[in-house]
Design a protein around this motif. Sequence first.
Motif, PDB file in Angstrom:
ATOM      1  N   LEU A   7       0.829  -1.203   0.000  1.00 57.15           N
ATOM      2  CA  LEU A   7       0.000   0.000   0.000  1.00 57.15           C
ATOM      3  C   LEU A   7       0.866   1.256   0.000  1.00 57.15           C
ATOM      4  CD1 LEU A   7      -2.882   1.112   0.108  1.00 57.15           C
ATOM      5  CD2 LEU A   7      -2.692   1.109   2.603  1.00 57.15           C
ATOM      6  N   PHE A   8       1.952   1.230   0.764  1.00 61.28           N
ATOM      7  CA  PHE A   8       2.879   2.366   0.804  1.00 61.28           C
ATOM      8  C   PHE A   8       3.522   2.584  -0.562  1.00 61.28           C
ATOM      9  CE2 PHE A   8       7.301   3.838   1.372  1.00 61.28           C
ATOM     10  CZ  PHE A   8       7.055   5.101   1.910  1.00 61.28           C
ATOM     11  N   SER A   9       3.951   1.485  -1.201  1.00 61.93           N
ATOM     12  CA  SER A   9       4.554   1.590  -2.539  1.00 61.93           C
ATOM     13  C   SER A   9       3.559   2.169  -3.532  1.00 61.93           C
ATOM     14  CB  SER A   9       5.016   0.207  -3.018  1.00 61.93           C
ATOM     15  OG  SER A   9       5.956  -0.346  -2.113  1.00 61.93           O
ATOM     16  N   LEU A  10       2.304   1.736  -3.437  1.00 59.85           N
ATOM     17  CA  LEU A  10       1.259   2.247  -4.319  1.00 59.85           C
ATOM     18  C   LEU A  10       1.066   3.750  -4.119  1.00 59.85           C
ATOM     19  CD1 LEU A  10      -1.127   1.822  -6.285  1.00 59.85           C
ATOM     20  CD2 LEU A  10      -2.535   1.275  -4.300  1.00 59.85           C
ATOM     21  N   ALA A  11       1.041   4.173  -2.853  1.00 58.60           N
ATOM     22  CA  ALA A  11       0.848   5.589  -2.543  1.00 58.60           C
ATOM     23  C   ALA A  11       1.999   6.434  -3.090  1.00 58.60           C
ATOM     24  CB  ALA A  11       0.718   5.781  -1.038  1.00 58.60           C
ATOM     25  N   VAL A  12       3.229   5.946  -2.952  1.00 63.75           N
ATOM     26  CA  VAL A  12       4.394   6.675  -3.456  1.00 63.75           C
ATOM     27  C   VAL A  12       4.337   6.795  -4.981  1.00 63.75           C
ATOM     28  CG1 VAL A  12       6.900   6.595  -3.722  1.00 63.75           C
ATOM     29  CG2 VAL A  12       5.875   6.081  -1.510  1.00 63.75           C
ATOM     30  N   LEU A  13       4.007   5.685  -5.650  1.00 62.65           N
ATOM     31  CA  LEU A  13       3.926   5.708  -7.111  1.00 62.65           C
ATOM     32  C   LEU A  13       2.836   6.670  -7.587  1.00 62.65           C
ATOM     33  CD1 LEU A  13       4.382   1.919  -7.924  1.00 62.65           C
ATOM     34  CD2 LEU A  13       5.948   3.763  -8.516  1.00 62.65           C
ATOM     35  N   LEU A  14       1.687   6.670  -6.904  1.00 61.23           N
ATOM     36  CA  LEU A  14       0.603   7.574  -7.275  1.00 61.23           C
ATOM     37  C   LEU A  14       1.012   9.031  -7.069  1.00 61.23           C
ATOM     38  CD1 LEU A  14      -2.579   5.771  -5.871  1.00 61.23           C
ATOM     39  CD2 LEU A  14      -1.990   6.164  -8.262  1.00 61.23           C
ATOM     40  N   ALA A  15       1.701   9.299  -5.966  1.00 58.82           N
ATOM     41  CA  ALA A  15       2.131  10.671  -5.677  1.00 58.82           C
ATOM     42  C   ALA A  15       3.119  11.158  -6.733  1.00 58.82           C
ATOM     43  CB  ALA A  15       2.764  10.732  -4.286  1.00 58.82           C
ATOM     44  N   ILE A  16       4.086  10.301  -7.086  1.00 62.31           N
ATOM     45  CA  ILE A  16       5.061  10.682  -8.121  1.00 62.31           C
ATOM     46  C   ILE A  16       4.350  10.872  -9.459  1.00 62.31           C
ATOM     47  CG2 ILE A  16       7.061   9.901  -9.441  1.00 62.31           C
ATOM     48  CD1 ILE A  16       7.982   8.426  -6.915  1.00 62.31           C
ATOM     49  N   GLY A  17       3.458   9.940  -9.778  1.00 67.12           N
ATOM     50  CA  GLY A  17       2.762   9.986 -11.061  1.00 67.12           C
ATOM     51  C   GLY A  17       1.903  11.225 -11.223  1.00 67.12           C
ATOM     52  N   ILE A  18       1.123  11.548 -10.192  1.00 72.40           N
ATOM     53  CA  ILE A  18       0.219  12.690 -10.302  1.00 72.40           C
ATOM     54  C   ILE A  18       1.015  13.996 -10.351  1.00 72.40           C
ATOM     55  CG2 ILE A  18      -0.148  13.078  -7.820  1.00 72.40           C
ATOM     56  CD1 ILE A  18      -2.824  13.181 -10.590  1.00 72.40           C
ATOM     57  N   THR A  19       2.163  14.024  -9.675  1.00 71.28           N
ATOM     58  CA  THR A  19       3.029  15.206  -9.741  1.00 71.28           C
ATOM     59  C   THR A  19       3.585  15.394 -11.147  1.00 71.28           C
ATOM     60  OG1 THR A  19       3.658  14.926  -7.426  1.00 71.28           O
ATOM     61  CG2 THR A  19       5.080  16.313  -8.780  1.00 71.28           C
ATOM     62  N   MET A  20       4.009  14.294 -11.754  1.00 70.51           N
ATOM     63  CA  MET A  20       4.555  14.366 -13.102  1.00 70.51           C
ATOM     64  C   MET A  20       3.490  14.716 -14.130  1.00 70.51           C
ATOM     65  SD  MET A  20       7.691  14.059 -12.668  1.00 70.51           S
ATOM     66  CE  MET A  20       8.140  14.068 -14.403  1.00 70.51           C
ATOM     67  N   VAL A  21       2.258  14.231 -13.900  1.00 75.10           N
ATOM     68  CA  VAL A  21       1.164  14.583 -14.818  1.00 75.10           C
ATOM     69  C   VAL A  21       0.938  16.093 -14.808  1.00 75.10           C
ATOM     70  CG1 VAL A  21      -1.342  14.449 -15.139  1.00 75.10           C
ATOM     71  CG2 VAL A  21      -0.021  12.366 -14.763  1.00 75.10           C
ATOM     72  N   LEU A  22       0.891  16.687 -13.611  1.00 76.53           N
ATOM     73  CA  LEU A  22       0.702  18.138 -13.516  1.00 76.53           C
ATOM     74  C   LEU A  22       1.877  18.879 -14.146  1.00 76.53           C
ATOM     75  CD1 LEU A  22      -0.901  20.561 -12.476  1.00 76.53           C
ATOM     76  CD2 LEU A  22       0.316  20.325 -10.299  1.00 76.53           C
ATOM     77  N   LEU A  27       1.039  23.195 -19.402  1.00 81.34           N
ATOM     78  CA  LEU A  27       1.035  24.119 -20.542  1.00 81.34           C
ATOM     79  C   LEU A  27       0.162  23.585 -21.673  1.00 81.34           C
ATOM     80  CD1 LEU A  27       4.783  25.223 -20.639  1.00 81.34           C
ATOM     81  CD2 LEU A  27       2.821  26.494 -19.743  1.00 81.34           C
ATOM     82  N   PHE A  28       0.226  22.267 -21.902  1.00 80.16           N
ATOM     83  CA  PHE A  28      -0.599  21.661 -22.952  1.00 80.16           C
ATOM     84  C   PHE A  28      -2.085  21.840 -22.630  1.00 80.16           C
ATOM     85  CE2 PHE A  28      -3.043  18.017 -24.451  1.00 80.16           C
ATOM     86  CZ  PHE A  28      -2.802  18.065 -25.814  1.00 80.16           C
ATOM     87  N   SER A  29      -2.474  21.581 -21.364  1.00 80.42           N
ATOM     88  CA  SER A  29      -3.874  21.721 -20.962  1.00 80.42           C
ATOM     89  C   SER A  29      -4.326  23.173 -21.051  1.00 80.42           C
ATOM     90  CB  SER A  29      -4.062  21.206 -19.529  1.00 80.42           C
ATOM     91  OG  SER A  29      -3.808  19.822 -19.448  1.00 80.42           O
ATOM     92  N   GLN A  30      -3.427  24.083 -20.720  1.00 80.24           N
ATOM     93  CA  GLN A  30      -3.760  25.507 -20.793  1.00 80.24           C
ATOM     94  C   GLN A  30      -4.017  25.924 -22.238  1.00 80.24           C
ATOM     95  OE1 GLN A  30      -4.016  27.546 -17.995  1.00 80.24           O
ATOM     96  NE2 GLN A  30      -4.924  29.006 -19.418  1.00 80.24           N
ATOM     97  N   GLU A  31      -3.189  25.425 -23.143  1.00 77.67           N
ATOM     98  CA  GLU A  31      -3.314  25.778 -24.550  1.00 77.67           C
ATOM     99  C   GLU A  31      -4.530  25.112 -25.190  1.00 77.67           C
ATOM    100  OE1 GLU A  31      -0.857  25.066 -28.719  1.00 77.67           O
ATOM    101  OE2 GLU A  31       0.193  24.952 -26.801  1.00 77.67           O
ATOM    102  N   ARG A  32      -4.735  23.813 -24.882  1.00 71.30           N
ATOM    103  CA  ARG A  32      -5.789  23.046 -25.543  1.00 71.30           C
ATOM    104  C   ARG A  32      -7.167  23.269 -24.916  1.00 71.30           C
ATOM    105  NH1 ARG A  32      -5.830  18.214 -28.468  1.00 71.30           N
ATOM    106  NH2 ARG A  32      -3.820  18.936 -29.265  1.00 71.30           N
ATOM    107  N   PHE A  33      -7.221  23.318 -23.580  1.00 72.07           N
ATOM    108  CA  PHE A  33      -8.511  23.356 -22.897  1.00 72.07           C
ATOM    109  C   PHE A  33      -8.763  24.649 -22.125  1.00 72.07           C
ATOM    110  CE2 PHE A  33      -6.927  18.926 -22.898  1.00 72.07           C
ATOM    111  CZ  PHE A  33      -7.859  18.368 -23.757  1.00 72.07           C
ATOM    112  N   GLY A  34      -7.773  25.565 -22.098  1.00 73.41           N
ATOM    113  CA  GLY A  34      -7.944  26.800 -21.364  1.00 73.41           C
ATOM    114  C   GLY A  34      -7.888  26.629 -19.864  1.00 73.41           C
ATOM    115  N   ASP A  35      -7.389  25.475 -19.416  1.00 76.62           N
ATOM    116  CA  ASP A  35      -7.294  25.174 -17.982  1.00 76.62           C
ATOM    117  C   ASP A  35      -6.061  24.303 -17.780  1.00 76.62           C
ATOM    118  OD1 ASP A  35      -7.499  24.425 -15.354  1.00 76.62           O
ATOM    119  OD2 ASP A  35      -9.484  23.519 -15.518  1.00 76.62           O
ATOM    120  N   GLY A  36      -5.044  24.845 -17.117  1.00 77.74           N
ATOM    121  CA  GLY A  36      -3.799  24.106 -16.944  1.00 77.74           C
ATOM    122  C   GLY A  36      -3.921  22.861 -16.105  1.00 77.74           C
ATOM    123  N   THR A  37      -4.987  22.747 -15.312  1.00 75.72           N
ATOM    124  CA  THR A  37      -5.148  21.575 -14.436  1.00 75.72           C
ATOM    125  C   THR A  37      -6.165  20.571 -14.976  1.00 75.72           C
ATOM    126  OG1 THR A  37      -6.875  22.654 -13.103  1.00 75.72           O
ATOM    127  CG2 THR A  37      -4.568  22.970 -12.407  1.00 75.72           C
TER     128      THR A  37
END
Length: 228
Positions: A7-22, A27-37
């Motif tokens: 569970l801890f490994s899963l939480a760490v991977l999710l935290a790293i992944g969601i940080t990298m997604v943001l 910039l792509f989301s801001q340009e394409r959808f008008g919302d960076g998030t």
Amino acid sequence: HMDRWMLFSLAVLLAIGITMVLNTTYLFSQERFGDGTYLFRKQLVAIGLGLVGLSVAVLLPPSVYRRLTGPLLVVTLIAMVLVLIPGVGVVRGGSHRWLGVSPFVFQPSELAKVTFVLYLAYTLSQKGDRLKQFVPGILPPLLVASVFIALLLAEPDFGSAFILSVITMAMLFVAGGRVMHIACVALAALPVGAFFIMSADYRMKRLLAFMDPWSDPTNTGFQIIQSW
């Protein structure tokens, strides 16, 4: 019971992944959808749904998984056959990997990975000392794996076929299969894997991309460069 380290490994991977997604999509989301998030929030929704699924999966007793293994295996097999039927499977990039109607499509190959782990866990737990023997022990699950791998290669989805092969070998080893038997099967499969790699130029290019990924940074070298 839940494995806390898993569970801890899963939480760490999710935290790293969601940080990298943001970080990589703002910039792509801001340009394409008008919302960076925008894509970041979509990922959060997916994580939320996944955590609900995780909670349900943890609460279910092992007996439920044993009962579901057979039906899930049949349903997955049927779905993997359906994707190959013209007019039924959704074709993208020349591959028949999806079922459904856009945007509600899914890949049966993803279901196959989960289903096959359940199948192997169930069938290998029933074999006991027979796992030390080739024919009554590891041959039946290898034959079932071969059917699934052949269907994946027909899509074609070489990556998923490789992952399913590794899962099969790893679980046979962990369950107590003889190393000699597993090694012989792996060696016998190597020429087949080599044939499929060399039979498609794009697979060879992807395999050799690590030598000079910057020679094709937007295609074969893209994943390697992004990982750096």
